[in-house]
Write an enzyme that holds these catalytic residues in place. Structure first.
Site, PDB file in Angstrom:
ATOM      1  N   LYS A 245      25.149 -19.909 -23.293  1.00 45.44           N
ATOM      2  CA  LYS A 245      25.388 -18.593 -23.901  1.00 45.44           C
ATOM      3  C   LYS A 245      24.731 -17.485 -23.075  1.00 45.44           C
ATOM      4  O   LYS A 245      25.339 -16.450 -22.830  1.00 45.44           O
ATOM      5  CB  LYS A 245      24.806 -18.651 -25.323  1.00 45.44           C
ATOM      6  CG  LYS A 245      24.977 -17.450 -26.166  1.00 45.44           C
ATOM      7  CD  LYS A 245      24.799 -17.818 -27.623  1.00 45.44           C
ATOM      8  CE  LYS A 245      23.358 -17.769 -28.110  1.00 45.44           C
ATOM      9  NZ  LYS A 245      22.819 -16.415 -28.253  1.00 45.44           N
TER      10      LYS A 245
ATOM     11  N   GLY B 141      22.040  -9.883 -30.419  1.00 48.71           N
ATOM     12  CA  GLY B 141      21.033  -8.993 -29.840  1.00 48.71           C
ATOM     13  C   GLY B 141      21.259  -8.840 -28.343  1.00 48.71           C
ATOM     14  O   GLY B 141      21.032  -7.762 -27.768  1.00 48.71           O
TER      15      GLY B 141
ATOM     16  N   ARG C 110      16.548  -6.087 -36.085  1.00 49.96           N
ATOM     17  CA  ARG C 110      15.831  -6.496 -34.868  1.00 49.96           C
ATOM     18  C   ARG C 110      15.364  -5.286 -34.056  1.00 49.96           C
ATOM     19  O   ARG C 110      15.986  -4.226 -34.094  1.00 49.96           O
ATOM     20  CB  ARG C 110      16.720  -7.425 -34.045  1.00 49.96           C
ATOM     21  CG  ARG C 110      17.068  -8.667 -34.870  1.00 49.96           C
ATOM     22  CD  ARG C 110      17.852  -9.658 -34.096  1.00 49.96           C
ATOM     23  NE  ARG C 110      17.076 -10.219 -33.009  1.00 49.96           N
ATOM     24  CZ  ARG C 110      17.577 -11.039 -32.094  1.00 49.96           C
ATOM     25  NH1 ARG C 110      18.847 -11.377 -32.153  1.00 49.96           N
ATOM     26  NH2 ARG C 110      16.822 -11.524 -31.150  1.00 49.96           N
TER      27      ARG C 110
ATOM     28  N   SER D 102      10.497 -10.891 -21.799  1.00 48.19           N
ATOM     29  CA  SER D 102      11.800 -10.842 -22.477  1.00 48.19           C
ATOM     30  C   SER D 102      12.920 -10.716 -21.460  1.00 48.19           C
ATOM     31  O   SER D 102      13.037  -9.694 -20.766  1.00 48.19           O
ATOM     32  CB  SER D 102      11.852  -9.660 -23.457  1.00 48.19           C
ATOM     33  OG  SER D 102      13.205  -9.425 -23.818  1.00 48.19           O
TER      34      SER D 102
ATOM     35  N   ASP E 139      13.560 -20.522 -27.738  1.00 50.86           N
ATOM     36  CA  ASP E 139      14.646 -20.838 -28.669  1.00 50.86           C
ATOM     37  C   ASP E 139      14.564 -22.271 -29.198  1.00 50.86           C
ATOM     38  O   ASP E 139      15.270 -22.631 -30.139  1.00 50.86           O
ATOM     39  CB  ASP E 139      16.013 -20.599 -28.006  1.00 50.86           C
ATOM     40  CG  ASP E 139      16.268 -19.112 -27.788  1.00 50.86           C
ATOM     41  OD1 ASP E 139      15.623 -18.286 -28.466  1.00 50.86           O
ATOM     42  OD2 ASP E 139      17.102 -18.768 -26.930  1.00 50.86           O
TER      43      ASP E 139
ATOM     44  N   ARG F 184      11.817 -16.511 -37.591  1.00 45.96           N
ATOM     45  CA  ARG F 184      11.842 -17.966 -37.367  1.00 45.96           C
ATOM     46  C   ARG F 184      10.477 -18.615 -37.526  1.00 45.96           C
ATOM     47  O   ARG F 184      10.397 -19.810 -37.803  1.00 45.96           O
ATOM     48  CB  ARG F 184      12.381 -18.284 -35.963  1.00 45.96           C
ATOM     49  CG  ARG F 184      13.873 -18.141 -35.874  1.00 45.96           C
ATOM     50  CD  ARG F 184      14.434 -18.698 -34.572  1.00 45.96           C
ATOM     51  NE  ARG F 184      15.853 -18.362 -34.494  1.00 45.96           N
ATOM     52  CZ  ARG F 184      16.541 -18.200 -33.384  1.00 45.96           C
ATOM     53  NH1 ARG F 184      15.941 -18.358 -32.213  1.00 45.96           N
ATOM     54  NH2 ARG F 184      17.825 -17.903 -33.412  1.00 45.96           N
TER      55      ARG F 184
ATOM     56  N   ARG G 281      20.251 -21.194 -35.273  1.00 39.06           N
ATOM     57  CA  ARG G 281      19.342 -22.239 -34.767  1.00 39.06           C
ATOM     58  C   ARG G 281      18.555 -22.901 -35.907  1.00 39.06           C
ATOM     59  O   ARG G 281      18.248 -24.080 -35.843  1.00 39.06           O
ATOM     60  CB  ARG G 281      18.382 -21.671 -33.718  1.00 39.06           C
ATOM     61  CG  ARG G 281      19.112 -21.194 -32.468  1.00 39.06           C
ATOM     62  CD  ARG G 281      18.198 -21.073 -31.268  1.00 39.06           C
ATOM     63  NE  ARG G 281      18.810 -20.225 -30.264  1.00 39.06           N
ATOM     64  CZ  ARG G 281      19.801 -20.596 -29.451  1.00 39.06           C
ATOM     65  NH1 ARG G 281      20.273 -21.819 -29.501  1.00 39.06           N
ATOM     66  NH2 ARG G 281      20.310 -19.754 -28.585  1.00 39.06           N
TER      67      ARG G 281
HETATM   68  C1  S3P Z   1      17.866 -14.490 -24.278  1.00 37.49           C
HETATM   69  C2  S3P Z   1      16.528 -14.248 -24.218  1.00 37.49           C
HETATM   70  C3  S3P Z   1      15.616 -14.584 -25.312  1.00 37.49           C
HETATM   71  C4  S3P Z   1      16.234 -15.629 -26.225  1.00 37.49           C
HETATM   72  C5  S3P Z   1      17.632 -15.294 -26.627  1.00 37.49           C
HETATM   73  C6  S3P Z   1      18.515 -15.193 -25.400  1.00 37.49           C
HETATM   74  C7  S3P Z   1      18.710 -14.048 -23.161  1.00 37.49           C
HETATM   75  O1  S3P Z   1      15.368 -13.416 -26.075  1.00 37.49           O
HETATM   76  O2  S3P Z   1      15.446 -15.800 -27.384  1.00 37.49           O
HETATM   77  O3  S3P Z   1      18.177 -16.296 -27.477  1.00 37.49           O
HETATM   78  O4  S3P Z   1      19.870 -14.494 -23.032  1.00 37.49           O
HETATM   79  O5  S3P Z   1      18.226 -13.233 -22.370  1.00 37.49           O
HETATM   80  P1  S3P Z   1      14.252 -12.324 -25.651  1.00 37.49           P
HETATM   81  O6  S3P Z   1      14.612 -11.749 -24.343  1.00 37.49           O
HETATM   82  O7  S3P Z   1      14.297 -11.296 -26.749  1.00 37.49           O
HETATM   83  O8  S3P Z   1      12.964 -13.066 -25.624  1.00 37.49           O
END
Ligand code: S3P
Length: 452
Positions: free
Chosen positions: A17, A98, A126, A168, A321, A352, A402
Site C-alpha cells: 500500500k 491519511g 487525525r 514519519s 503498523d 491503537r 489493522r
Molecule cells: C505510512 C507511514 C506510517 C504508517 C502508515 C503508512 C506511509 O505513518 O503508519 O500506515 O505509507 O508513509 P506515519 O508516517 O504517520 O508514521
C-alpha cells in the site's frame, strides 16, 4: 467444529500500500506515462487513484487474468495539475486514507489551486497541523485547518529546513513533494529512520536528492519535475499484510507457511527483527534484483515457546503498523516485554495503543503504558503461556482495518469464534479486501462472525 487447523503452504499477499500511494503520486506529477504493476485493490489506494485522476492525471486501470491490477498513469508533468472539477467546488474525498490527504497537501503546495480535502470520521480525527505548519511556512495558504481542510498553494514556494518532531514517512514524503516545487534547497530530517520507499522511487523518477550521512534525511533542490521511468514500477507484496499471516503461523500449532513475493525493504522489517530476537521460527530469503525495492520469501512456522522482546526507541517506525501483532506475540511470550516509543499509535486510524491494551486484556494478558520523562510512551506486556478469549464474545475494532485483522488472528490463535460489527469487518477492505475469506478458508473455520 474442529478448530485445531494449521496454516500451510505458499501464499501471496496484495501489493504494498505504501509503495502504491507513492508510485501513483510520483506518476501523476511526472512528465510522460508510468506503468505500475501489482496495484493493491484496497480502498486507501483507490482514494489516491481517484484523487490524482480528479486533479488531472490520465489513469487507465486494467485487471489481469490473475486478478492483479495494473495501471497506466499519464502525468501532468511541467504543465501542472488541471483539476476536473468546477472551480468553486474542488473537493477531494480522501476516505480513510491519511497517506492520500498528506500527500495531496504536499503535492499541491506549489500550485495556486484552491482545494478542499474531506475524509471519513477517522481521518478527520487525525493530526494535520504538524504538516500544515511547515507547508504554510513554505507558502501554502490554509483558510481552514479543520475538516474539510481548505488550502491554496503558491506559485513561488520557499524551500524549507525542517527537523520533523517524529519519524514519519508520510510527513517526510509530503514535504518532499512540496520541495520539488520550491525554488532552492530544502533539508528534511527526522529523529529516526522511517520507511524509505519515497527516496527509492524518487531515483526511479529521476529526481535528484542527496541523502545525508550524519542524520536521517536528505536535501533536495527544486524545482524538479519527475520523469516517468522507461521500465514499469513493480509493486511487491505488502509486508504489513504478510505480518497477519506470519503471526498466525507462529502461534497456531502445526503451521508452516511461506509468503512469496513480499517486499523486504529493511526499513519495514523491524517486526521480523523483533520476532527473531524472541526466538520465533521465521526466516527471510531476499531477492535484490537492482529494482527499486528488494522482495523475496518469508517462511514462518509454529513456535511453541517465544521469549520476551525489548525494542529500541529509535526503531519503532520500522514496525509501527505491526505493533498490534507484536503485542499478541509478547502476550504469549515468557516474561515481560517492552515495546518502546510507540505514542504515535494513538494517532492512527483509531487510538491503537488503547485498542491493543483492550485486546490483550480480553485474552488474559496484562499490558500497560509507561510514560517516559521525555513524554514518549512505551508498552509493557506481561506474557502468559496460553492465551484464551471467551468463545462468542463481541469485541470492537473501532473501524480500524489493522485492529480488525489482529482480532481475527487472535481469535484463530485462541481457537474461538468472536463477533465483530459490520463496520469493523468492512474496514478491512481499506488495506486487504478478501483477507477474512482467505484466512477462514485456510483455517477451515471462520474466526470472526459478522454482526449487522
Ligand atoms: C505510512 C507511514 C506510517 C504508517 C502508515 C503508512 C506511509 O505513518 O503508519 O500506515 O505509507 O508513509 P506515519 O508516517 O504517520 O508514521
Amino acid at each position: 467444529m474442529d478448530r485445531r487447523t494449521a496454516l500451510k503452504g505458499p501464499i501471496c499477499v496484495p501489493g504494498d500500500k505504501s509503495i502504491a500511494h507513492r508510485a501513483l503520486f510520483f506518476a501523476a506529477q511526472a512528465q510522460g506515462a508510468t506503468q505500475i504493476f501489482g496495484l493493491p485493490r484496497g480502498k486507501d489506494v483507490r482514494s489516491s487513484l481517484n484523487a490524482i485522476e480528479k486533479l488531472g492525471a490520465k489513469v487507465s486501470l486494467a485487471v489481469g487474468e490473475d486478478g492483479i491490477a495494473s495501471v497506466m498513469v499519464e502525468g501532468w508533468g511541467s504543465d501542472g495539475p488541471k483539476p476536473h472539477m468546477p472551480e468553486d467546488a474542488r473537493t477531494v474525498d480522501c476516505g480513510n486514507s491519511g497517506t492520500t490527504a498528506r500527500f495531496i497537501l504536499g503535492m499541491l503546495s506549489g500550485y495556486p489551486i484552491k482545494i478542499s480535502l474531506d475524509g471519513d470520521p477517522s481521518l478527520k480525527s487525525r493530526p494535520m497541523r504538524r504538516l500544515l505548519d511547515p507547508l504554510c511556512s513554505m507558502g501554502l495558504s490554509c483558510s481552514s485547518c479543520t475538516w474539510p481542510i481548505e488550502v491554496c498553494g503558491a506559485e513561488r514556494l520557499k524551500p524549507i529546513t525542517v527537523e520533523l518532531p517524529v519519524a514519519s514517512a508520510q510527513m517526510k514524503t509530503a514535504l518532499l513533494f512540496a520541495a520539488l516545487r520550491a525554488r532552492g534547497t530544502s533539508r528534511i530530517t527526522e529523529p529516526a529512520a522511517s520507511r524509505d520507499h519515497t527516496e527509492r522511487l524518487a531515483e526511479a523518477f529521476d529526481i535528484k536528492l542527496v541523502k545525508l550521512t550524519c542524520e536521517n534525511g536528505f536535501e533536495i533542490t527544486g524545482p524538479q519535475t519527475p520523469c516517468a521511468p522507461d521500465d514499469p514500477i513493480v509493486i511487491p507484496g505488502d509486508f504489513s499484510s504478510a505480518a497477519f499471516w506470519i503471526t498466525a503461523a507462529l502461534c497456531i500449532p502445526g503451521s508452516d507457511l511461506t509468503i512469496e513475493g513480499v517486499g523486504l525493504n529493511p526499513t519495514r522489517l523491524g517486526f521480523v527483527k523483533a520476532l527473531q530476537a524472541m526466538g520465533a521460527n521465521i526466516s527471510v530469503e531476499c531477492i535484490d534484483d537492482g529494482t527499486s525495492e528488494p522482495y523475496g520469501r518469508i517462511h514462518a512456522a509454529y513456535t511453541e515457546l517465544v521469549g520476551p522482546c525489548e525494542t529500541l526507541a529509535n526503531e519503532s517506525a520500522t514496525f509501527i503498523d505491526e505493533v498490534p501483532l507484536l503485542a499478541i506475540m509478547c502476550a504469549r511470550a515468557t516474561g515481560e516485554s517492552l515495546i518502546r516509543n510507540i505514542g504515535e499509535l494513538k494517532l492512527k486510524e483509531c487510538d491503537r495503543l488503547t485498542a491493543v491494551i483492550d485486546m490483550l486484556s480480553q485474552c488474559g494478558a496484562n499490558a500497560r503504558v509507561v510514560e517516559n520523562e521525555d513524554g514518549s510512551l512505551d508498552l509493557l506486556i506481561s506474557g502468559k503461556a496460553k492465551l484464551g478469549i471467551p468463545d462468542g464474545i463481541k469485541v470492537s475494532a473501532h473501524h480500524d482495518h489493522r485492529i480488525a485483522m489482529a482480532w481475527a488472528v487472535l481469535s484463530a490463535v485462541c481457537q474461538v469464534q468472536i463477533r465483530l460489527d459490520a463496520g469493523d469487518i468492512d474496514s478491512i477492505s481499506v488495506s486487504y479486501p478478501g483477507f477474512l475469506d482467505e484466512f477462514s478458508r485456510r483455517l477451515g473455520y471462520a474466526p470472526i462472525v459478522r454482526v449487522e
